[in-house]
Design a protein around this motif. Structure first.
Motif, PDB file in Angstrom:
ATOM      1  N   PHE A  29      -1.029  48.912  71.269  1.00 20.16           N
ATOM      2  CA  PHE A  29      -1.984  48.177  70.449  1.00 20.16           C
ATOM      3  C   PHE A  29      -1.290  47.287  69.421  1.00 20.16           C
ATOM      4  O   PHE A  29      -1.934  46.755  68.519  1.00 20.16           O
ATOM      5  CB  PHE A  29      -2.934  49.152  69.749  1.00 20.16           C
ATOM      6  N   GLY A  30       0.023  47.123  69.557  1.00 22.14           N
ATOM      7  CA  GLY A  30       0.745  46.180  68.711  1.00 22.14           C
ATOM      8  C   GLY A  30       1.168  46.709  67.359  1.00 22.14           C
ATOM      9  O   GLY A  30       1.540  45.937  66.480  1.00 22.14           O
ATOM     10  N   TRP A  31       1.158  48.028  67.198  1.00 24.00           N
ATOM     11  CA  TRP A  31       1.594  48.635  65.946  1.00 24.00           C
ATOM     12  C   TRP A  31       3.065  49.035  66.038  1.00 24.00           C
ATOM     13  O   TRP A  31       3.584  49.319  67.113  1.00 24.00           O
ATOM     14  CB  TRP A  31       0.774  49.879  65.632  1.00 24.00           C
ATOM     15  N   HIS A  32       3.720  49.054  64.884  1.00 21.82           N
ATOM     16  CA  HIS A  32       5.056  49.629  64.807  1.00 21.82           C
ATOM     17  C   HIS A  32       4.867  51.140  64.677  1.00 21.82           C
ATOM     18  O   HIS A  32       4.355  51.619  63.665  1.00 21.82           O
ATOM     19  CB  HIS A  32       5.810  49.074  63.602  1.00 21.82           C
ATOM     20  N   ALA A  33       5.228  51.883  65.714  1.00 25.25           N
ATOM     21  CA  ALA A  33       4.961  53.318  65.771  1.00 25.25           C
ATOM     22  C   ALA A  33       6.240  54.113  65.535  1.00 25.25           C
ATOM     23  O   ALA A  33       7.256  53.887  66.200  1.00 25.25           O
ATOM     24  CB  ALA A  33       4.351  53.686  67.121  1.00 25.25           C
ATOM     25  N   ILE A  34       6.172  55.044  64.585  1.00 20.61           N
ATOM     26  CA  ILE A  34       7.318  55.884  64.243  1.00 20.61           C
ATOM     27  C   ILE A  34       6.934  57.339  64.460  1.00 20.61           C
ATOM     28  O   ILE A  34       5.990  57.838  63.834  1.00 20.61           O
ATOM     29  CB  ILE A  34       7.744  55.697  62.775  1.00 20.61           C
ATOM     30  N   VAL A  35       7.630  58.034  65.330  1.00 21.11           N
ATOM     31  CA  VAL A  35       7.427  59.468  65.511  1.00 21.11           C
ATOM     32  C   VAL A  35       8.323  60.204  64.519  1.00 21.11           C
ATOM     33  O   VAL A  35       9.514  59.901  64.398  1.00 21.11           O
ATOM     34  CB  VAL A  35       7.748  59.903  66.954  1.00 21.11           C
ATOM     35  N   VAL A  36       7.739  61.162  63.803  1.00 19.70           N
ATOM     36  CA  VAL A  36       8.489  61.840  62.753  1.00 19.70           C
ATOM     37  C   VAL A  36       8.056  63.296  62.674  1.00 19.70           C
ATOM     38  O   VAL A  36       6.906  63.639  62.990  1.00 19.70           O
ATOM     39  CB  VAL A  36       8.254  61.132  61.384  1.00 19.70           C
ATOM     40  N   ASP A  37       8.974  64.146  62.292  1.00 20.12           N
ATOM     41  CA  ASP A  37       8.655  65.552  62.012  1.00 20.12           C
ATOM     42  C   ASP A  37       7.873  65.582  60.693  1.00 20.12           C
ATOM     43  O   ASP A  37       8.416  65.284  59.634  1.00 20.12           O
ATOM     44  CB  ASP A  37       9.954  66.353  61.888  1.00 20.12           C
ATOM     45  N   GLY A  38       6.608  65.949  60.768  1.00 26.86           N
ATOM     46  CA  GLY A  38       5.759  65.909  59.589  1.00 26.86           C
ATOM     47  C   GLY A  38       6.032  66.980  58.561  1.00 26.86           C
ATOM     48  O   GLY A  38       5.379  67.001  57.509  1.00 26.86           O
ATOM     49  N   HIS A  39       6.983  67.852  58.835  1.00 24.77           N
ATOM     50  CA  HIS A  39       7.378  68.865  57.854  1.00 24.77           C
ATOM     51  C   HIS A  39       8.805  68.644  57.363  1.00 24.77           C
ATOM     52  O   HIS A  39       9.349  69.480  56.638  1.00 24.77           O
ATOM     53  CB  HIS A  39       7.229  70.268  58.448  1.00 24.77           C
ATOM     54  N   ASP A  40       9.413  67.532  57.752  1.00 27.14           N
ATOM     55  CA  ASP A  40      10.761  67.173  57.305  1.00 27.14           C
ATOM     56  C   ASP A  40      10.621  66.069  56.269  1.00 27.14           C
ATOM     57  O   ASP A  40      10.411  64.898  56.601  1.00 27.14           O
ATOM     58  CB  ASP A  40      11.592  66.702  58.499  1.00 27.14           C
ATOM     59  N   ILE A  41      10.729  66.425  54.998  1.00 26.40           N
ATOM     60  CA  ILE A  41      10.442  65.467  53.930  1.00 26.40           C
ATOM     61  C   ILE A  41      11.447  64.324  53.912  1.00 26.40           C
ATOM     62  O   ILE A  41      11.071  63.166  53.689  1.00 26.40           O
ATOM     63  CB  ILE A  41      10.367  66.194  52.576  1.00 26.40           C
ATOM     64  N   ALA A  42      12.702  64.606  54.165  1.00 23.42           N
ATOM     65  CA  ALA A  42      13.697  63.531  54.208  1.00 23.42           C
ATOM     66  C   ALA A  42      13.344  62.528  55.301  1.00 23.42           C
ATOM     67  O   ALA A  42      13.461  61.309  55.111  1.00 23.42           O
ATOM     68  CB  ALA A  42      15.094  64.109  54.429  1.00 23.42           C
ATOM     69  N   ALA A  43      12.890  63.030  56.461  1.00 24.37           N
ATOM     70  CA  ALA A  43      12.505  62.139  57.562  1.00 24.37           C
ATOM     71  C   ALA A  43      11.251  61.345  57.204  1.00 24.37           C
ATOM     72  O   ALA A  43      11.123  60.168  57.553  1.00 24.37           O
ATOM     73  CB  ALA A  43      12.279  62.957  58.830  1.00 24.37           C
ATOM     74  N   LEU A  44      10.324  61.977  56.494  1.00 22.61           N
ATOM     75  CA  LEU A  44       9.111  61.271  56.062  1.00 22.61           C
ATOM     76  C   LEU A  44       9.446  60.149  55.085  1.00 22.61           C
ATOM     77  O   LEU A  44       8.924  59.037  55.190  1.00 22.61           O
ATOM     78  CB  LEU A  44       8.131  62.257  55.414  1.00 22.61           C
ATOM     79  N   VAL A  45      10.320  60.429  54.132  1.00 24.45           N
ATOM     80  CA  VAL A  45      10.728  59.404  53.163  1.00 24.45           C
ATOM     81  C   VAL A  45      11.340  58.211  53.886  1.00 24.45           C
ATOM     82  O   VAL A  45      11.013  57.051  53.609  1.00 24.45           O
ATOM     83  CB  VAL A  45      11.714  59.989  52.134  1.00 24.45           C
ATOM     84  N   ALA A  46      12.232  58.495  54.846  1.00 22.52           N
ATOM     85  CA  ALA A  46      12.875  57.413  55.593  1.00 22.52           C
ATOM     86  C   ALA A  46      11.853  56.634  56.421  1.00 22.52           C
ATOM     87  O   ALA A  46      11.930  55.400  56.528  1.00 22.52           O
ATOM     88  CB  ALA A  46      13.962  57.990  56.498  1.00 22.52           C
ATOM     89  N   ALA A  47      10.879  57.333  56.997  1.00 18.74           N
ATOM     90  CA  ALA A  47       9.867  56.660  57.820  1.00 18.74           C
ATOM     91  C   ALA A  47       8.977  55.763  56.961  1.00 18.74           C
ATOM     92  O   ALA A  47       8.650  54.629  57.361  1.00 18.74           O
ATOM     93  CB  ALA A  47       9.023  57.701  58.552  1.00 18.74           C
ATOM     94  N   PHE A  48       8.569  56.225  55.786  1.00 14.71           N
ATOM     95  CA  PHE A  48       7.757  55.383  54.904  1.00 14.71           C
ATOM     96  C   PHE A  48       8.559  54.171  54.410  1.00 14.71           C
ATOM     97  O   PHE A  48       8.005  53.083  54.228  1.00 14.71           O
ATOM     98  CB  PHE A  48       7.238  56.195  53.720  1.00 14.71           C
ATOM     99  N   ASP A  49       9.843  54.365  54.211  1.00 17.17           N
ATOM    100  CA  ASP A  49      10.693  53.250  53.814  1.00 17.17           C
ATOM    101  C   ASP A  49      10.764  52.216  54.945  1.00 17.17           C
ATOM    102  O   ASP A  49      10.666  51.007  54.711  1.00 17.17           O
ATOM    103  CB  ASP A  49      12.091  53.762  53.479  1.00 17.17           C
ATOM    104  N   GLU A  50      10.913  52.697  56.187  1.00 15.50           N
ATOM    105  CA  GLU A  50      10.926  51.792  57.344  1.00 15.50           C
ATOM    106  C   GLU A  50       9.601  51.040  57.446  1.00 15.50           C
ATOM    107  O   GLU A  50       9.577  49.839  57.747  1.00 15.50           O
ATOM    108  CB  GLU A  50      11.189  52.591  58.614  1.00 15.50           C
ATOM    109  N   ALA A  51       8.499  51.738  57.184  1.00 19.96           N
ATOM    110  CA  ALA A  51       7.182  51.101  57.243  1.00 19.96           C
ATOM    111  C   ALA A  51       7.074  49.972  56.220  1.00 19.96           C
ATOM    112  O   ALA A  51       6.534  48.899  56.505  1.00 19.96           O
ATOM    113  CB  ALA A  51       6.088  52.136  57.001  1.00 19.96           C
TER     114      ALA A  51
END
Length: 327
Positions: A208-230
């Motif tokens: 659908f044309g979105w930038h999709a990031i799969v992330v471990d939703g309980h890994d806070i460091a990974a979440l921070v990095a994913a929001f930064d990428e967004a």
């Protein structure tokens, strides 16, 4: 926006905030005898990361003009939202224990009666559409740089309205919009259709044309990095597909299909859950530092009031034309 790398102290702080949000969600739902603590627990790390690291907002003024916006589309997790604002200091934590009482505005699902709620989210599948409206307004009308975050459940993501909205967001290139799907695998009575097939989720949203990031939703460091990428992704909206587990952090509730929409009974079981969660608290001296939104003056509307239509008694006017004039 969030830095892609946080110190161990900062990560411990966010971990503790997520744990505290789980504790307050359990306490509130147990006290009220109703609610969805397992759905709160699956999304607690996501909400803690947003509220205490990523979003720019004034915890004492939720309506500040250029604040980042948060829409809880999975409105049944309302205790988690209330706990986040109480943890940020907007109102006393003791108010959380009034959840779902007649004298409290903390209803079972969020309503705009609350200063930090932009829409009522009792009906699933609607939050993304509203988030798109907020993001469109910021980008094209008010010319503001705040971001909009919409937290959805995986169960509601099968709603047709979600995919109609996804297409609109792609069409308008809403790079100031970030959706998060809490993929906790379990629906109201059965596992979700895709369960934890994260590749399938990514393929759908990417299609659908979105930038999709799969992330471990309980890994806070990974979440921070994913929001930064967004925040650095331009020209298209971003969706974080967060693999989570319902009831995360509570041994007898985690990934269990039998706890949907059920509070933990008051007494021994509630205390057991709180004790388990309390043991997860890490030692840290870090304190949250809120990113206040930049001061912005409201734009002066350029449009002037329209004159009323000059109909005369007896005129024949097409329904569509008359309705359009009225609007």
């Amino acid at each position: 926006m969030a830095s892609a790398a946080l110190s161990q102290e900062s990560l411990a702080l966010l971990h503790n905030k997520a744990t505290q949000l789980r504790i307050e969600s359990v306490r509130a739902t147990s006290e009220s005898g109703s609610g969805h603590p397992s759905s709160c627990c699956s999304a607690a790390d996501i909400v803690a990361t947003l509220f205490f690291s990523v979003m720019r907002y004034d915890p004492q003024n939720p309506k500040a003009l250029n604040s980042d916006r948060f829409v809880l589309s999975k409105g049944h997790a309302a205790p988690l939202l209330y706990a986040a604002w109480a943890e940020a200091g907007l109102f006393p934590k003791s108010d959380l224990l009034k959840l779902r009482t007649l004298t409290s505005d903390l209803e079972g699902h969020p309503t705009p009666r609350l200063s930090f709620v932009d829409m009522a989210t009792g009906s699933l599948g609607q939050g993304l559409s509203v988030g798109i409206g907020i993001a469109l307004n910021a980008k094209s009308v008010d010319k503001l740089d705040h971001r909009t975050y919409v937290l959805m459940g995986d169960g509601e993501s099968v709603e047709g309205s979600v995919w109609e909205a996804a297409e609109v967001a792609r069409h308008h290139g809403l790079d100031n919009l970030c959706a998060i799907v809490d993929v906790n695998r379990l629906g109201q009575s059965d596992p979700t259709m895709l369960q934890h097939d994260m590749d399938a989720y990514r393929a759908r949203w990417s299609g659908f044309g979105w930038h999709a990031i799969v992330v471990d939703g309980h890994d806070i460091a990974a979440l921070v990095a994913a929001f930064d990428e967004a925040s650095r992704t331009k020209g298209k909206p971003t969706v974080l597909l967060a693999k989570t587990f319902k009831g995360h952090g509570i041994s007898f509730m985690a990934d269990s299909p039998s706890w949907h929409g059920k509070p933990i009974p008051k007494g021994e079981e509630t205390q057991k859950a709180i004790d388990e969660l309390t043991k997860r608290i890490k030692p840290t001296k870090a304190v949250p530092k809120f990113k206040l939104p930049p001061a912005t003056s409201p734009r002066t509307p350029s449009a002037k009031p329209m004159a009323p239509p000059t109909y005369k008694i007896g005129d024949s006017v097409a329904t569509r034309e008359a309705f359009g004039a009225a609007l």
